[in-house]
Write an enzyme that holds these catalytic residues in place. Sequence first.
Site, PDB file in Angstrom:
ATOM      1  N   CYS A 183       0.855  -1.181   0.000  1.00 56.86           N
ATOM      2  CA  CYS A 183       0.000   0.000   0.000  1.00 56.86           C
ATOM      3  C   CYS A 183       0.894   1.235   0.000  1.00 56.86           C
ATOM      4  O   CYS A 183       2.024   1.216   0.498  1.00 56.86           O
ATOM      5  CB  CYS A 183      -0.905   0.001   1.231  1.00 56.86           C
ATOM      6  SG  CYS A 183      -2.002   1.434   1.334  1.00 56.86           S
ATOM      7  N   ASP A 185       0.587   3.856   1.675  1.00 60.20           N
ATOM      8  CA  ASP A 185       0.629   4.484   2.989  1.00 60.20           C
ATOM      9  C   ASP A 185       2.073   4.658   3.454  1.00 60.20           C
ATOM     10  O   ASP A 185       2.883   3.732   3.374  1.00 60.20           O
ATOM     11  CB  ASP A 185      -0.141   3.606   3.989  1.00 60.20           C
ATOM     12  CG  ASP A 185      -0.362   4.285   5.326  1.00 60.20           C
ATOM     13  OD1 ASP A 185       0.636   4.555   6.018  1.00 60.20           O
ATOM     14  OD2 ASP A 185      -1.525   4.541   5.678  1.00 60.20           O
ATOM     15  N   HIS A 252      -2.218  -3.535   5.142  1.00 58.21           N
ATOM     16  CA  HIS A 252      -1.856  -3.161   6.514  1.00 58.21           C
ATOM     17  C   HIS A 252      -3.079  -2.859   7.362  1.00 58.21           C
ATOM     18  O   HIS A 252      -4.177  -2.579   6.856  1.00 58.21           O
ATOM     19  CB  HIS A 252      -0.928  -1.940   6.513  1.00 58.21           C
ATOM     20  CG  HIS A 252      -1.562  -0.681   5.993  1.00 58.21           C
ATOM     21  ND1 HIS A 252      -2.059   0.295   6.818  1.00 58.21           N
ATOM     22  CD2 HIS A 252      -1.795  -0.248   4.733  1.00 58.21           C
ATOM     23  CE1 HIS A 252      -2.561   1.272   6.099  1.00 58.21           C
ATOM     24  NE2 HIS A 252      -2.411   0.977   4.823  1.00 58.21           N
ATOM     25  N   CYS A 263      -5.993   0.866   6.663  1.00 58.77           N
ATOM     26  CA  CYS A 263      -5.829   1.340   5.288  1.00 58.77           C
ATOM     27  C   CYS A 263      -6.993   2.243   4.904  1.00 58.77           C
ATOM     28  O   CYS A 263      -8.151   1.806   4.867  1.00 58.77           O
ATOM     29  CB  CYS A 263      -5.747   0.150   4.333  1.00 58.77           C
ATOM     30  SG  CYS A 263      -5.483   0.631   2.613  1.00 58.77           S
TER      31      CYS A 263
END
Length: 525
Positions: A183, A185, A252, A263
């Site tokens: 991801c 992030d 995550h 997420c």
Amino acid sequence: MNTRNRPGRHTSPQFAASRPPYGLGTPNGALQGRQPETLAASLALESNPGCAMQGGRLCSHPLTNQMENRRLLAYEKTIKERFANIIPVLKRIAGLQHAAEFVAQAQAIANQELGFDLPSRILADAWVTGLDMSALYGETVMRTLRLLAEQARTSNPPEAVDVDEAVSFMLDCGYHAVDISPCSDGRLKGLVRYILRLPTGAVRSSKSYAGAMFDVEANVKRWIETELMRFREGRPVTPDAGTRYLKMVVYHTSSSDPAHEGCAAHGSNEVRAAEKGLERLREFRQAIENSFCCGASVDTLLIGVDTATDAIKVHVPDADGEMSLYRAVDNLALYEQTVNDDGNTARLKVYQAIQAASAQGGGWGRGNGEPHEGMRRLIATLLINNLSQIEYVCGNWGGRYPDIGHNERFISVGDGFEEFQLRNLAYFAHLHTVEEGAPDMDVGINIFKKLNVNHGLPIPLAIHFRYDSRVPGCRERTVERCQRVQAALELRYGELARQGLLVCGMTVQDKRPGSPIESIEANGA
């Protein structure tokens, strides 16, 4: 960075088998216990049950690489302290803007504290309209980024192990390429070097997408390029070696606040994030098998990360390569179960945990036996590597990061900076055009509205693309791409741009290993 064609590198599985197994053969000197600071120990009981206590002290896991933990901590502190210093320095400069020798004083402070000159055009106009702190902040972030990237390029930042050793280990497990899609992030930005403890050069590709929802077509193209390189050049091994391409997806969650700090692309729903990651992996595998027959099958692996502790959850494939949300190894639980064991016993329990996970999942969730030996070795290595990261968080932050949410410094747009792999340093939006990367960008912009815009600070966008100097005109076309992306971003987020709350910096870099980062002005120079 392409390190697979170094002169003298041994790439055959037979040679790799003669080495100590990577990840399972950490030198004894690196597995030394330590006496953590009292603060970390006092926080452990209420922060993370994985930070077990013995006589008032944190336990030291027998498989932890303490030497590597110290190197990674020093590197993280150096990078993050430089970014954290920006606002205090700019506040100091802002207090001098009406001084007679303001420009000279400001440049002296910037050179001493930040290591570079500030844009003279911004400083020179301060006496008329006041110092444009928004523009100055954005420019300072960009210049800090380029300076640190150049220093990282020339000073060889710490790697978990030797790249050649890790590549040889992957080949021994049966994989000639490893492609990871985490991801975007920022809390996963340190995935490869910290959480998984892999050298960046041992990973074929690691490109981030919002929600880990990677582009299947683009990834099939990357697989084709990798296979063509094997057929044409025999890199890293020839096609008859019997190895496979491994595709990994990393989603995550956050055990500190699972309902809000998971997420964002999946509404902080861990199950949905895992399901969507698994679905995308199946689509990728099916696309290759449909297009190139079953002999071209790839292996896939789904991993979850708890961004509060950096502990991973590995979903164990069955003998057919299929995965389930119900067959997984929770590494934080494994840490707790093995922290008081000797090294050999702890390694044995890692394999037993993989074996037990293969038997999990009642009814339709049960798999068809265990994965092949190479996959088992790889999973065991990732779990053991991550034990060091769990203890890294235990020893330095009492088991849980204090910044459980977003705390990124900039948005990385395009190909990303391989020089930076640190948690919560940057939100990454991999894209070729803004249109195709709009979902990733929108998530990042919304994050930075809370982090920066709500406090009057602009959103720094670091636009970075790589070019191939072997291809005529490639650099010029890459520069044009930077300019198109910047124009499209300023158009899409027009209100922020008009308010001076969007600051773009453009850089390009040759794909050759060790190439410098080249800054591009708005006019393409």
